[in-house]
Design a protein around this motif. Structure first.
Motif, mmCIF file in Angstrom:
data_model
loop_
_atom_site.group_PDB
_atom_site.id
_atom_site.type_symbol
_atom_site.label_atom_id
_atom_site.label_comp_id
_atom_site.label_asym_id
_atom_site.label_seq_id
_atom_site.Cartn_x
_atom_site.Cartn_y
_atom_site.Cartn_z
ATOM 1 N N TRP A 48 -46.914 9.183 -27.609
ATOM 2 C CA TRP A 48 -47.663 9.227 -28.860
ATOM 3 C C TRP A 48 -49.130 9.536 -28.544
ATOM 4 N N PHE A 49 -49.700 10.375 -29.383
ATOM 5 C CA PHE A 49 -51.129 10.671 -29.360
ATOM 6 C C PHE A 49 -51.678 10.437 -30.758
ATOM 7 N N ARG A 50 -52.987 10.448 -30.876
ATOM 8 C CA ARG A 50 -53.618 10.384 -32.193
ATOM 9 C C ARG A 50 -54.879 11.223 -32.182
ATOM 10 N N GLN A 51 -55.250 11.674 -33.387
ATOM 11 C CA GLN A 51 -56.457 12.468 -33.524
ATOM 12 C C GLN A 51 -57.192 12.061 -34.785
ATOM 13 N N ALA A 52 -58.390 11.551 -34.602
ATOM 14 C CA ALA A 52 -59.253 11.177 -35.712
ATOM 15 C C ALA A 52 -60.109 12.377 -36.100
ATOM 16 N N PRO A 53 -60.596 12.411 -37.326
ATOM 17 C CA PRO A 53 -61.419 13.541 -37.771
ATOM 18 C C PRO A 53 -62.624 13.757 -36.857
ATOM 19 N N GLY A 54 -62.798 14.987 -36.427
ATOM 20 C CA GLY A 54 -63.948 15.326 -35.605
ATOM 21 C C GLY A 54 -63.851 14.891 -34.155
ATOM 22 N N LYS A 55 -62.685 14.354 -33.764
ATOM 23 C CA LYS A 55 -62.527 13.871 -32.385
ATOM 24 C C LYS A 55 -61.379 14.596 -31.699
ATOM 25 N N GLU A 56 -61.364 14.517 -30.378
ATOM 26 C CA GLU A 56 -60.286 15.108 -29.610
ATOM 27 C C GLU A 56 -59.025 14.254 -29.735
ATOM 28 N N GLU A 93 -56.200 11.959 -28.643
ATOM 29 C CA GLU A 93 -56.269 10.856 -27.683
ATOM 30 C C GLU A 93 -54.880 10.328 -27.354
ATOM 31 N N PHE A 94 -54.627 10.083 -26.090
ATOM 32 C CA PHE A 94 -53.356 9.502 -25.667
ATOM 33 C C PHE A 94 -53.251 8.064 -26.152
ATOM 34 N N VAL A 95 -52.052 7.698 -26.638
ATOM 35 C CA VAL A 95 -51.815 6.339 -27.132
ATOM 36 C C VAL A 95 -50.817 5.581 -26.259
ATOM 37 N N ALA A 96 -49.633 6.172 -26.060
ATOM 38 C CA ALA A 96 -48.589 5.446 -25.329
ATOM 39 C C ALA A 96 -47.516 6.411 -24.858
ATOM 40 N N ALA A 97 -46.774 5.994 -23.833
ATOM 41 C CA ALA A 97 -45.652 6.783 -23.329
ATOM 42 C C ALA A 97 -44.501 5.872 -22.959
ATOM 43 N N LEU A 98 -43.291 6.422 -23.065
ATOM 44 C CA LEU A 98 -42.060 5.677 -22.815
ATOM 45 C C LEU A 98 -41.126 6.546 -21.991
ATOM 46 N N SER A 99 -40.608 5.992 -20.897
ATOM 47 C CA SER A 99 -39.687 6.759 -20.064
ATOM 48 C C SER A 99 -38.266 6.640 -20.591
ATOM 49 N N TRP A 100 -37.402 7.488 -20.042
ATOM 50 C CA TRP A 100 -35.994 7.475 -20.445
ATOM 51 C C TRP A 100 -35.356 6.127 -20.134
#
Length: 123
Positions: A36-44, A46-53
């Motif tokens: 999961w990533f997220r992007q706020a207005p005017g910002k790059e 951003e990495f949030v979380a990752a889950l392996s198999w």
């Protein structure tokens, strides 16, 4: 090609919770590493979380201890449980497949991006 669809966003007060879902178009999704990533207005973005198999996880520093990434029983859905939300968590949230090295937080190591779901946290 796998298609990903995010859902579950909305408006919530600070301190509240939301659970986002990312549904895949194929069951082979179950053996893929996800993020999961997220992007706020005017910002790059951003990495949030990752889950392996096999259910290993890692998180961005800004969400550690508040967000949890998991996989559904049907294995073709990945969730992001977000607790203790803050106004600074306001963003469009995207899921994607981690095609690069495990442990990466770089956008370029992720593919098959979904369309995103808006999360707004009011103060």
């Amino acid at each position: 090609q796998v298609q990903l669809v995010e859902s579950g966003g909305g408006l919530v007060q600070a301190g509240g919770s939301l659970r986002l879902s990312c549904a895949a178009s194929t069951r082979t999704f179950s053996n893929r590493n996800m993020g999961w990533f997220r992007q706020a207005p005017g910002k790059e973005r951003e990495f949030v979380a990752a889950l392996s198999w096999n259910s290993l996880t890692y998180y961005g520093d800004s969400v550690k201890g508040r967000f949890t990434i998991s996989r559904g029983n049907a294995k073709n859905t990945v969730y992001l449980q977000m607790n203790s939300l803050k106004p600074e968590d306001t963003a469009v949230y995207y899921c994607a497949i981690l095609s690069g090295q495990w442990g990466s937080a770089r956008q370029t190591d992720f593919t098959s991006w979904g369309q995103g779901t808006q999360v707004t946290v009011s103060s």
